[in-house]
Design a protein around this motif. Structure first.
Motif, PDB file in Angstrom:
ATOM      1  N   SER A 166       0.942  -1.217   0.030  1.00 43.88           N
ATOM      2  CA  SER A 166       0.009  -0.185  -0.001  1.00 43.88           C
ATOM      3  C   SER A 166       0.896   1.423  -0.015  1.00 43.88           C
ATOM      4  N   PHE A 167       0.729   2.107  -0.903  1.00 41.20           N
ATOM      5  CA  PHE A 167       1.354   3.188  -1.013  1.00 41.20           C
ATOM      6  C   PHE A 167       0.704   4.519  -0.814  1.00 41.20           C
ATOM      7  N   ALA A 168       1.570   5.428  -0.508  1.00 45.09           N
ATOM      8  CA  ALA A 168       0.433   6.739  -0.084  1.00 45.09           C
ATOM      9  C   ALA A 168       1.309   7.507  -1.163  1.00 45.09           C
ATOM     10  N   GLU A 169       0.654   8.152  -1.956  1.00 48.98           N
ATOM     11  CA  GLU A 169       1.071   9.016  -3.161  1.00 48.98           C
ATOM     12  C   GLU A 169       1.175  10.538  -2.845  1.00 48.98           C
ATOM     13  N   GLY A 170       0.118  10.923  -1.912  1.00 48.77           N
ATOM     14  CA  GLY A 170       0.360  12.455  -1.540  1.00 48.77           C
ATOM     15  C   GLY A 170      -0.468  13.107  -2.513  1.00 48.77           C
ATOM     16  N   SER A 171      -0.477  14.519  -2.488  1.00 47.32           N
ATOM     17  CA  SER A 171      -1.338  15.115  -3.282  1.00 47.32           C
ATOM     18  C   SER A 171      -0.627  15.732  -4.843  1.00 47.32           C
ATOM     19  N   SER A 172      -1.019  16.574  -5.313  1.00 48.26           N
ATOM     20  CA  SER A 172      -0.236  17.283  -6.573  1.00 48.26           C
ATOM     21  C   SER A 172       0.968  17.763  -6.130  1.00 48.26           C
ATOM     22  N   SER A 173       1.111  18.022  -4.869  1.00 48.83           N
ATOM     23  CA  SER A 173       2.338  18.820  -4.469  1.00 48.83           C
ATOM     24  C   SER A 173       3.528  17.798  -4.435  1.00 48.83           C
ATOM     25  N   GLY A 175       8.693   7.751  14.234  1.00 46.53           N
ATOM     26  CA  GLY A 175       7.623   7.492  13.788  1.00 46.53           C
ATOM     27  C   GLY A 175       6.752   6.360  14.338  1.00 46.53           C
ATOM     28  N   ASP A 197      -7.626  16.654  -7.318  1.00 54.24           N
ATOM     29  CA  ASP A 197      -6.584  16.743  -7.334  1.00 54.24           C
ATOM     30  C   ASP A 197      -5.941  15.431  -8.226  1.00 54.24           C
ATOM     31  N   ASN A 254       8.051  11.970  16.158  1.00 50.72           N
ATOM     32  CA  ASN A 254       8.466  12.461  14.917  1.00 50.72           C
ATOM     33  C   ASN A 254       9.213  11.231  13.931  1.00 50.72           C
ATOM     34  N   ASP A 255       8.790  11.487  13.014  1.00 43.12           N
ATOM     35  CA  ASP A 255       9.645  10.538  11.814  1.00 43.12           C
ATOM     36  C   ASP A 255      10.817  10.958  11.348  1.00 43.12           C
ATOM     37  N   ILE A 283       3.481   2.410   2.807  1.00 42.14           N
ATOM     38  CA  ILE A 283       2.929   2.482   3.991  1.00 42.14           C
ATOM     39  C   ILE A 283       2.693   1.276   4.649  1.00 42.14           C
ATOM     40  N   ALA A 343      -1.396  12.917   2.230  1.00 41.08           N
ATOM     41  CA  ALA A 343      -2.963  13.241   1.950  1.00 41.08           C
ATOM     42  C   ALA A 343      -2.880  13.100   0.239  1.00 41.08           C
ATOM     43  N   GLU A 344      -3.863  12.221  -0.182  1.00 45.25           N
ATOM     44  CA  GLU A 344      -3.964  12.223  -1.552  1.00 45.25           C
ATOM     45  C   GLU A 344      -5.580  12.112  -1.876  1.00 45.25           C
ATOM     46  N   PRO A 369       3.541  14.878  13.863  1.00 46.48           N
ATOM     47  CA  PRO A 369       5.098  14.230  13.974  1.00 46.48           C
ATOM     48  C   PRO A 369       5.709  13.403  12.845  1.00 46.48           C
ATOM     49  N   ASN A 370       4.585  13.000  12.189  1.00 44.18           N
ATOM     50  CA  ASN A 370       4.884  11.773  11.085  1.00 44.18           C
ATOM     51  C   ASN A 370       4.309  12.230   9.701  1.00 44.18           C
ATOM     52  N   ARG A 378       5.423  16.142  -6.849  1.00 41.14           N
ATOM     53  CA  ARG A 378       5.728  16.109  -8.104  1.00 41.14           C
ATOM     54  C   ARG A 378       6.723  15.302  -8.582  1.00 41.14           C
TER      55      ARG A 378
END
Lengths: 824, 529
Positions: free
Chosen positions: A39-46, A644, B504, A696-697, A55, B29-30, B22-23, A48
């Motif tokens: 399972s991957f987290a790709e994030g938003s358009s930020s 983390g 998005d 914190n990670d 994950i 977020a997507e 912290p993480n 790039r």
């Protein structure tokens, strides 16, 4: 000719799918890889350019299909043979007694599974399977002679190994990872006791070079390519002036001492006397032994000086080396490095500013799990850290209480000594040098006893008299831990039957290729406790044996192992007295003592409190940080390991009031206070778990720039919804995930439990075999031990309505693992 | 390179304090989506997904303020309404759903009153017969008035019948305005407005005649008032021609400044304060435009407490003296310097004589096609608008407005039923003027939403990321050299963006375009359906 072994098994029943008589395994069989869904987290358009972050992964069942040629002499025989396969497969899916598909790549060495060890077996749990035949079935000549049966299986995600009980260990045992390029352990060392008289041996002091003087071009190094221990090494360059880099050490007597250190050249080339030598008041004749990855261990032996003496190294002009891990010990030979932070070691005073002691190490396995007195074979792959000519007795194993002792060792006079309790074999060998690796098979049984060295028999006796009365097999030491080997056990595998000379020879030729690469053949799993009796107490302070943690290591496999934990407390009425157990695991690459991160509070004397005292503080409704002093700071090494992770705190407290609320408090490196959790307290000590928060990670990529996190602090904050009253705090202990909570839902007087995965049951300790009984409620995370990690397992018994009495003892009666393998 | 969006999420636990993450979960977020609308809104809904172990502690909590930015530019603001913990074998995580602050105003029940014109109501305290007086000797009529008709029974001197009113809100009556009519024949009667709280007469008349009264309570406002009809002699009424009557009544509440609030702007400012006390909006009123239409004698007949703040504001906002359109909604906190809460806006929609963005129908950013609809449908072009309303007596009345349209379109009328905000002929007329003003020419709209991908051109030529485009802005469709329909030369195909839905994942923004309807007409049309 070598052939794969492939068998279906269920309990005591087996079906050999490659017996070369009726069944011939097709060439389309191959060990399947683990089936993981990432399972991957790709994030938003930020995002790039960064791509996706993994994950989690989740292992799922997979399909396995292969063919077996079935050979028969009649239609009926053929039908029976095919039906036998299907019959076996139709029994799959029973979790209580699963059907397994057992595989070993080669039958040319040892065809049976070891009693204690792994030896290359891969075991697939079959959940479902069918057998089918192809269209050649209609060909009459095939129907009665040979058919291809196709097996279509659904199997569990990982290949399993062989269940193996962890050896009971104590003292300064260590996994040898020094100089291993991939960080995987080379094997287990069971060293003797020792004092390292260097006072800042790994440059771990707050002032990295505290106590060191000499070279003007000596600088702190944090580049991980030139680090072996802790945070720093010293980069030494000699251009002019003083050539030495030393600490002033008074060894206290004139006995023989051995000085050692590790050194690496910037170019990774061999370190020689043309670069650097050891120095003790004067330059010393130094031997250089490669330990891998460009690192060399330098050793020199000499008479001690009963006065402060410059101790360290001297450089050759215009040369540069990195040095780390200094040790001067009162011995005529070198032993593994010890400094106070290591498992089984301690600083005699201030950390990194005092000498270090290593408690004598011991590793043993209860004989039923490792030893068959009727017949068997112990296979040992042993690497000498000191040549036999220097350390003339190096014990390999000892079976206690076994008449005149069943044992094996390298003996003085250049020999191997193997005694079965009656007969002693002492074949002569040429003295192995430091760094040499021996592959040994010690065989006993109806055919007598035999010693094989590197595949060849070097001594034997035609008779063997079975031993009796033994309790434990000691690995790497005598029963009384007075004699050790100090070498590296790159394998310690025990079979419960005699091996033939052919098997031994084949086995040797198979595994010798591994040892040639200086790699471990098989791990030795162990369970370490501070006093060696596999138990913990219900708190953790600096007093000897007042620990609530054990450490498990040497876990085989390359994925979290299936882990069985059996334990019992000495609470008067077992689960009635203390119906809740918190059990949590920290799997760390570097060992760090949990005692360092416990906040053991003091102020008021109380014999029933941890450390003999508790701390009293007035708590009102303000939600004050006035008790921020309850926060502890622990060094970043732990924080680095925990980045983390989630943290909560178990707090033993006594409330003189009511309406108390508790929050987790992380003052640094990120200020964070969780929501407050309301507690139902009592005017008695109870155990409370604060809310979880995340640490914190590591910002991605920072480690590549040698940027490390700051120290890490944690604590609690208390307040009341109404009123003001004192709270007595005994200790605050951080809890990390995975956290498992076992609780007895009913009144259960038993004291023990068995746990694995998401199931736990109490056991009846009064009945032989500790049979399972009433189920316990299991909540939280699964506890599974990790390969290549120091698995620190911590526990506390108690809850919000039961006093976690500090003297309660929890004994781990058994921890066993079944390794998981992702592929091979 | 074309302008591109780089969306990031910020969450605030309070004020300008961002949560501790912290993480760095928010960086994961997507699937960010958000929507805007105009009027109303502006920020309506948003959602995003974070892949994680759902059993983990997370710093995201319900009710926290959330801002979605493209770089540093705020493109959406709202609050966290729902967190769904998705336990999915393939992909576990949390799905966070957010709403704009406008949504909360529909769930904030109005507490204050400003102008109460009711003679009766389903709730207590609205001019009810007070049992403690001689009410048994009097007949009351409250259908469009407060009327006292003394029964032909013997009244003692000093006996009185009364109807009692209690404002029953956060403030008291500061001003009472009404028309009176007392007829006593040959007898002695007195009609009085009485301050029960301070036991004082505020106004009275003791002789036959009618007139207007506008009473401002000088020292102290009153929570409870009576209209009383006193018998000033021992007498028995001889006919129904003896009565006391109150009509055209407005009870105005005292505001925090000690005066009354009578204009849409002032009322909306007061509503803002109420929303601020509920931690929904900023107290800042800088975005509330000036509409000084005096509502003292019109509208807001139902100034009850059983409605949401948003419903009430929509009712107040639309009234104007000149038929101009006014809209209301919530803008982002950063629309005013230093604010950390969303701001109420009250404005006239932007004129379509200008525009903010430009789009060519052959432009590559246009994903898919669209329909341009020019309509002379009966409901789109009107010659006359008749507004029906219920007067304070609950009886239906009407007023209308006429405009000249092109004869090509043929005559057509519309009857619109006003809501309870219109209770007078003046109010109905104003509303009719408002409606017909927007229905004199051909109506044109985009029949289906337009989807733009990546960016759009601003009026000044630069490329603007698609995520910046929000409802309330105008977009001009190029390519048509001639103007369209009844629009004046040079105005072109300019549309008001009434709704946007940004995704998005594929960086598209789905725009719903059209000429802005007045809220009143929308409501009227809905009512007609």
């Amino acid at each position: 000719m070598s052939r794969p072994i492939l068998k279906l098994t269920k309990g005591a029943r087996t079906l050999d799918l490659n017996d070369q008589t009726k069944y011939f395994l097709g060439q389309d069989f191959f060990p399947p890889p683990v089936n993981l869904i990432p399972s991957f987290a790709e994030g938003s358009s930020s995002n790039r350019a960064g791509g996706a972050t993994l994950i989690s992964t989740r292992a799922v069942n997979r399909s396995l299909s292969f063919s077996v040629m079935v050979v028969g002499a009649s239609v009926r025989e053929m039908a029976r043979a095919v039906n036998d396969i299907q019959y076996f497969l139709s029994q799959a899916g029973n979790a209580g007694e699963p059907v397994y598909l057992e595989y070993k790549a080669s039958s040319s060495d040892i065809t049976t599974k070891p009693l204690w060890g792994q030896d290359g077996w891969l075991i697939y749990q079959v959940e479902y399977g069918i057998a089918s035949v192809g269209n050649e079935y209609a060909m009459l000549n095939r129907l009665a002679t040979n058919l291809i049966a196709q097996l279509s299986l659904v199997i569990r995600p990982y290949a399993l190994g062989i269940k193996q009980r962890l050896a009971s260990a104590t003292g300064g045992i260590l996994e040898d990872t020094i100089g291993t390029v991939d960080g995987q352990s080379r094997g287990l060392i069971v060293p003797e006791a020792m004092t390292n008289k260097m006072t800042n041996p790994i440059f771990g002091h707050g002032t990295w070079n505290n106590g060191w003087t000499g070279l003007t071009l000596a600088t702190q190094n944090t580049d991980v390519d030139f680090l072996l221990f802790g945070l720093n090494s010293a980069k030494l360059i000699y251009a002019s002036g003083t050539s030495t880099w030393t600490q002033s050490i008074n060894v206290g007597n004139t006995n023989t001492h051995t000085l050692s250190c590790y050194a690496k050249r910037p170019d990774g080339a061999a370190v020689t006397a043309s670069d650097v030598s050891l120095y003790y008041g004067a330059g010393k004749t130094t031997s250089y032994e490669s330990v891998g990855n460009g690192w060399y261990r330098l050793t020199a032996t000499f008479a001690g000086i009963n006065a402060a003496t410059a101790t360290g190294v001297t450089m050759v002009a215009n040369r540069s080396v990195y040095v780390d891990g200094f040790q001067i010990e009162e011995k005529a030979y070198v032993t593994p490095l010890a400094y106070g932070d290591m498992l089984g070691c301690a600083w005699t005073s201030t950390a990194h500013a005092s000498t270090s002691t290593r408690t004598v190490a011991r590793t043993r396995v209860i004989d039923d799990d490792i030893f068959n007195p009727a017949q068997g074979c112990i296979r040992i792959v042993y690497k000498f850290t000191v040549g036999l000519a220097t350390l003339t007795t190096q014990r390999l194993f000892t079976l206690d209480n076994s008449g005149t002792t069943f044992l094996a060792q390298y003996g003085s006079g250049a020999q191997i000594l193997y005694r079965d309790g009656t007969t002693t074999l002492t074949p002569a060998i040429s003295n192995p040098a430091e760094g040499a690796i021996d592959i040994l098979h010690f065989v006993w049984g109806p055919s007598g006893i035999v010693v094989y060295r590197n595949g060849s028999s070097i001594a034997s006796n035609a008779t063997y008299t079975p031993v009796s009365g033994q309790t434990n097999l000691y690995i790497g030491s005598t029963e009384g831990v007075t004699t050790h080997g100090n070498g590296i056990f790159m394998d310690f595998t025990v079979f419960d039957r005699e091996l033939s000379s052919t098997e031994v020879a084949a086995d040797y030729s198979n595994i010798a290729q591994v040892t040639t690469g200086d790699q471990r053949v098989g791990s030795v799993p162990w369970l370490w406790s501070s006093d060696g009796d596999d138990d913990v107490v219900n708190h953790n302070d600096t007093d000897a044996n007042d620990d609530n943690w054990i450490v498990c290591g040497g876990i085989p496999g390359n994925a979290p192992a299936v882990t069985l934990i059996s334990a019992e407390s000495d609470a008067a009425s077992g689960w009635i007295t203390l119906p809740t157990l918190y059990l949590w695991l920290l799997a760390l690459e570097d060992f760090i003592k949990p005692t360092e991160w416990v906040i053991d509070l003091s102020g008021t004397v109380d014999a029933s409190s941890s450390g003999g005292q508790y701390f009293s503080v007035s708590v009102d409704t303000v939600g004050t940080n006035s008790i921020s002093s309850l926060a502890a700071t622990i060094k970043f090494l732990l924080f680095k390991a925990l980045q983390g992770h989630e943290i909560a705190l178990l707090v033993r407290l006594y409330d003189e009031g009511s309406n108390l609320q508790l929050a987790t408090y992380l003052p640094s490196p990120t200020f964070l206070t969780t929501d407050f959790k309301s507690l139902t307290t009592a005017a008695a000590f109870r155990l409370f778990l604060s809310p979880f928060a995340a640490l914190n990670d590591s910002p991605p990529g920072f480690v590549d720039y040698d940027i490390n996190p700051d120290d890490f602090s944690f604590g609690i904050t208390l307040k009341r919804s109404t009123g003001t009253a004192n709270v007595r705090l005994d200790y605050i202990m951080p809890v990390f995930r995975p956290l498992l909570v076992l609780s007895a839902p009913n009144v259960l007087g038993s004291k023990g439990f068995h746990y694995q995965g998401n199931r736990a049951v109490i056991y009846n300790e009064a009945t032989a075999g500790d049979p399972t009984s009433y189920p316990l409620a299991v909540s939280g995370d699964a506890i599974e031990l990790m390969p290549e990690r120091y698995n620190i397992l911590l526990s506390l018994l108690g809850d919000t309505t039961h006093n976690p009495t500090i003297a309660t003892v929890l004994t781990y009666t058994k921890i066993a693992v079944t390794p998981r393998w992702s592929l091979l | 390179m074309a302008a591109q969006s780089t969306l990031v999420i910020e969450i605030y636990s309070s004020g300008s304090a961002q949560i501790v993450d912290p993480n760095n979960l928010l960086a994961r977020a997507e699937g960010i989506r958000f929507a805007t609308c105009y009027p109303g809104g502006i920020y309506t809904t948003a959602s995003f997904f974070i892949s994680l172990d759902v059993t983990r502690w997370i710093p995201i909590k319900h009710g926290f303020r959330i801002i979605i930015r493209d770089g540093t530019r705020l493109v959406w603001e709202g609050w966290i309404a729902e967190v769904i913990y998705k336990v999915d074998p393939a992909r576990s995580g949390i799905e966070v759903s957010c709403l704009g602050f406008w949504s909360l105003l529909f769930h904030q029940i109005k507490y204050n009153r400003w102008i109460d014109r009711r003679f009766d109501g389903p709730t207590v305290d609205i001019w009810y017969a007070n049992d403690t007086s001689a009410n048994a000797k009097c007949t009351f009529d409250k259908r469009d008035r407060l009327m006292f008709i003394p029964k032909p029974e013997a009244w003692s001197s000093g006996e009185y019948a009364s109807l009692r009113y209690t404002l029953n809100a956060a403030s008291n009556v500061k001003r009472a305005k009404f028309t009176y009519d007392l007829q006593e024949g040959a007898q002695a009667w007195e009609l009085m407005l009485y301050d029960v709280q301070h036991s004082a007469s505020l106004w009275s008349t003791a002789s036959s005649g009618s007139g207007n009264a506008d009473i401002t309570l000088s020292a102290s406002s009153a929570a409870t008032l009576d209209f009383r009809l006193y018998s000033r002699a021992a007498q028995t009424p001889t006919s129904s021609s003896i009565y006391g009557k109150i009509t055209n009544m407005s009870m105005l509440a005292e505001n925090s400044s000690g005066s009354v609030t009578t204009t849409p702007t002032a009322i909306l400012q007061a509503c803002t304060a109420e929303a601020y006390s509920g931690c929904i909006l900023s107290a800042c009123t800088n975005l509330i435009g000036s509409n000084t239409y005096d509502l003292t004698d019109i509208g807001i007949v139902d100034d009850g407490l059983n409605r949401s703040l948003a419903d009430f504001m929509l009712e107040v906002a639309k009234l104007s003296s000149d038929g101009s359109k006014w809209v209301i909604g919530v803008r982002e906190s950063e629309a005013d310097a230093g604010e950390t809460r969303a701001l109420l806006y009250y404005e006239q929609p932007p004129a379509l004589t200008d525009y903010d963005y430009v789009l060519s129908i052959d432009e590559e950013v246009l994903a898919g096609g669209f329909d341009l609809v020019a309509s002379a449908m009966p409901e789109d072009v009107l010659k006359r608008v008749i507004v029906k309303f219920k007067n304070p007596r609950g009886l239906e009345d009407w007023s209308y407005a006429d405009k000249t349209i092109s004869t090509n379109y043929l005559s057509r009328h519309a009857v619109v039923t006003a809501d309870n905000s219109v209770t007078t002929l003046i109010g109905a007329s104003a509303l009719a003027e408002t409606i017909i003003a927007s229905r004199q020419n051909l109506s044109y709209r985009i029949g289906t939403p337009i989807t733009i991908k990546g960016f759009v051109r601003a009026k000044t030529g630069e490329h603007v990321p698609a995520s910046w485009v929000r409802a309330g802005k105008r977009i001009k469709i190029e390519n048509f050299l001639g103007d369209f329909g009844d629009e004046a030369t040079g105005t072109g195909f300019t549309f008001l963006i009434s709704q946007t839905e940004y995704n998005d994942e594929n960086e598209t923004n789905r725009l719903t375009l059209g000429k802005p309807d007045s809220v009143a007409l929308d409501m009227a049309k809905a009512s007609a359906r």
